[in-house]
Every structure is written in structure tokens, then in C-alpha cells.
Motif scaffolding. Structure first.
Motif, short mmCIF file in Angstrom:
data_model
loop_
_atom_site.label_atom_id
_atom_site.label_comp_id
_atom_site.label_asym_id
_atom_site.label_seq_id
_atom_site.Cartn_x
_atom_site.Cartn_y
_atom_site.Cartn_z
N LEU A 56 0.87 -1.18 0.00
CA LEU A 56 0.00 0.00 0.00
C LEU A 56 0.90 1.23 0.00
CD1 LEU A 56 -2.51 -1.10 2.78
CD2 LEU A 56 -2.81 -1.28 0.30
N LEU A 57 0.66 2.15 -0.94
CA LEU A 57 1.48 3.35 -1.07
C LEU A 57 0.63 4.60 -1.02
CD1 LEU A 57 3.64 2.38 -4.17
CD2 LEU A 57 4.36 2.33 -1.79
N LYS A 58 1.22 5.69 -0.51
CA LYS A 58 0.58 6.99 -0.63
C LYS A 58 0.51 7.31 -2.12
CE LYS A 58 1.88 10.47 1.81
NZ LYS A 58 2.58 11.48 2.62
N PRO A 59 -0.57 7.95 -2.58
CA PRO A 59 -0.67 8.28 -3.99
C PRO A 59 0.53 9.09 -4.51
CG PRO A 59 -2.78 8.61 -2.94
CD PRO A 59 -1.78 8.30 -1.84
N GLU A 60 1.03 10.01 -3.70
CA GLU A 60 2.17 10.83 -4.12
C GLU A 60 3.40 9.97 -4.36
OE1 GLU A 60 -0.61 13.10 -1.53
OE2 GLU A 60 0.56 11.31 -1.16
N LEU A 61 3.63 9.01 -3.50
CA LEU A 61 4.77 8.12 -3.65
C LEU A 61 4.62 7.25 -4.88
CD1 LEU A 61 7.44 7.01 -2.60
CD2 LEU A 61 6.16 5.53 -1.07
N TYR A 62 3.41 6.77 -5.12
CA TYR A 62 3.14 5.95 -6.31
C TYR A 62 3.43 6.77 -7.58
CZ TYR A 62 0.56 3.15 -9.71
OH TYR A 62 0.20 2.42 -10.80
N GLU A 63 2.95 8.02 -7.60
CA GLU A 63 3.19 8.88 -8.76
C GLU A 63 4.68 9.13 -8.96
OE1 GLU A 63 0.84 12.40 -8.18
OE2 GLU A 63 -1.04 11.25 -8.23
N GLN A 64 5.42 9.34 -7.87
CA GLN A 64 6.87 9.54 -7.96
C GLN A 64 7.55 8.31 -8.54
OE1 GLN A 64 8.31 10.45 -4.10
NE2 GLN A 64 7.62 12.56 -4.14
N MET A 65 7.10 7.15 -8.12
CA MET A 65 7.70 5.91 -8.62
C MET A 65 7.43 5.76 -10.11
SD MET A 65 6.96 3.36 -5.42
CE MET A 65 7.50 1.91 -6.28
N LEU A 66 6.20 6.05 -10.53
CA LEU A 66 5.87 5.98 -11.96
C LEU A 66 6.71 6.96 -12.76
CD1 LEU A 66 1.97 5.60 -12.00
CD2 LEU A 66 3.70 3.83 -12.37
N GLU A 67 6.89 8.18 -12.24
CA GLU A 67 7.71 9.18 -12.92
C GLU A 67 9.15 8.72 -13.01
OE1 GLU A 67 7.30 13.12 -11.30
OE2 GLU A 67 5.11 13.00 -11.37
N ALA A 68 9.68 8.15 -11.93
CA ALA A 68 11.07 7.67 -11.93
C ALA A 68 11.24 6.55 -12.95
CB ALA A 68 11.46 7.19 -10.54
N ILE A 69 10.26 5.66 -13.04
CA ILE A 69 10.33 4.57 -14.02
C ILE A 69 10.30 5.13 -15.44
CG2 ILE A 69 9.03 2.62 -14.97
CD1 ILE A 69 8.20 2.01 -12.01
N GLU A 70 9.43 6.10 -15.69
CA GLU A 70 9.34 6.71 -17.02
C GLU A 70 10.64 7.44 -17.37
OE1 GLU A 70 7.95 7.93 -20.76
OE2 GLU A 70 7.50 6.25 -19.45
N GLU A 71 11.19 8.17 -16.41
CA GLU A 71 12.45 8.87 -16.66
C GLU A 71 13.58 7.88 -16.95
OE1 GLU A 71 13.19 11.57 -13.44
OE2 GLU A 71 11.40 12.75 -13.90
N TYR A 72 13.61 6.78 -16.24
CA TYR A 72 14.62 5.75 -16.49
C TYR A 72 14.44 5.14 -17.87
CZ TYR A 72 17.63 1.71 -15.86
OH TYR A 72 18.60 0.76 -16.03
#
Length: 115
Positions: A56-72
Motif C-alpha cells: 500500500l502506497l501513498k498516492p504521491e509516492l506511487y506517482e513519484q515511482m511511476l515518474e522515476a520509471i518513465e524517466e529511467y
């Protein structure tokens, strides 16, 4: 704790152990309390039969992870393209400016924001 702080915070054994939540807590009607803990700590790992079942993740953390994956993914694509690039794939800045009818003094007081 802010989202950016959570994403880059050091992962410790203690922090992981404190994030474990038995699925039986949901069955006991503690979902609201668990969600509050997620809001406070950033994440919880739900375990079923002593095995992680979900995170379970905070929505903000989930969005950050998605952004980091996209940037990578974009970084990998850029590296792949650079490996295959030949010298004639590049155009000198002077030629681009000339083709567009721009002189370098036109650019002196221009603010540029790169995202």
C-alpha cells in the motif's frame, strides 16, 4: 513526511519490519487505521500467511515511482539512440539558427525553462 523524502529515504530492516501489516487486521475492521498509517509512513506491506501479498502506497509516492520509471525508460532510450548515432545525425547549432533566420544576439535575453 513528504513524498519526495519517502522515496529517497534509506531503507532499513527496522523500517521494513515496521511496515508489515497482517491481512487479518483488515478482517478485524482496522482498514481506516491502516490507511492512516500509510498516510503517515508512506507505505505498508500487507502479508498473508507470512508472505507479502501487496504494498500500500501513498498516492504521491506511487506517482513519484511511476515518474522515476518513465524517466529511467527515457534515459535508456536516449542511451540506445546515442550508441547508434553517427556524426551526420547531428546538426550544428549555427546551421539550425541560420536555417531559421535567427542570429545569436536574438537569444541573449531569452529565458528558457527546461523541464
Amino acid at each position: 513526511m513528504k513524498g519526495a523524502d519517502i522515496m529517497f529515504e534509506k531503507i532499513t530492516v527496522s523500517r521494513v519490519l515496521n511496515s508489515l501489516v497482517p491481512i487479518s487486521r483488515f478482517n478485524k475492521g482496522e482498514a481506516n487505521k491502516i490507511f492512516e498509517e500509510v498516510r503517515e509512513t508512506g507505505f505498508k506491506i500487507v502479508v498473508k500467511n507470512n508472505t507479502p501479498a501487496c504494498v500500500l502506497l501513498k498516492p504521491e509516492l506511487y506517482e513519484q515511482m511511476l515518474e522515476a520509471i518513465e524517466e529511467y525508460r527515457l534515459l535508456l532510450e536516449a542511451e540506445r539512440r546515442m550508441e547508434k548515432a553517427k556524426e551526420d545525425d547531428f546538426i550544428p547549432q549555427e546551421k539550425v539558427l541560420s536555417d531559421l533566420g535567427i542570429i545569436s544576439t536574438d537569444l541573449e535575453n531569452v529565458d528558457v525553462e527546461i523541464e
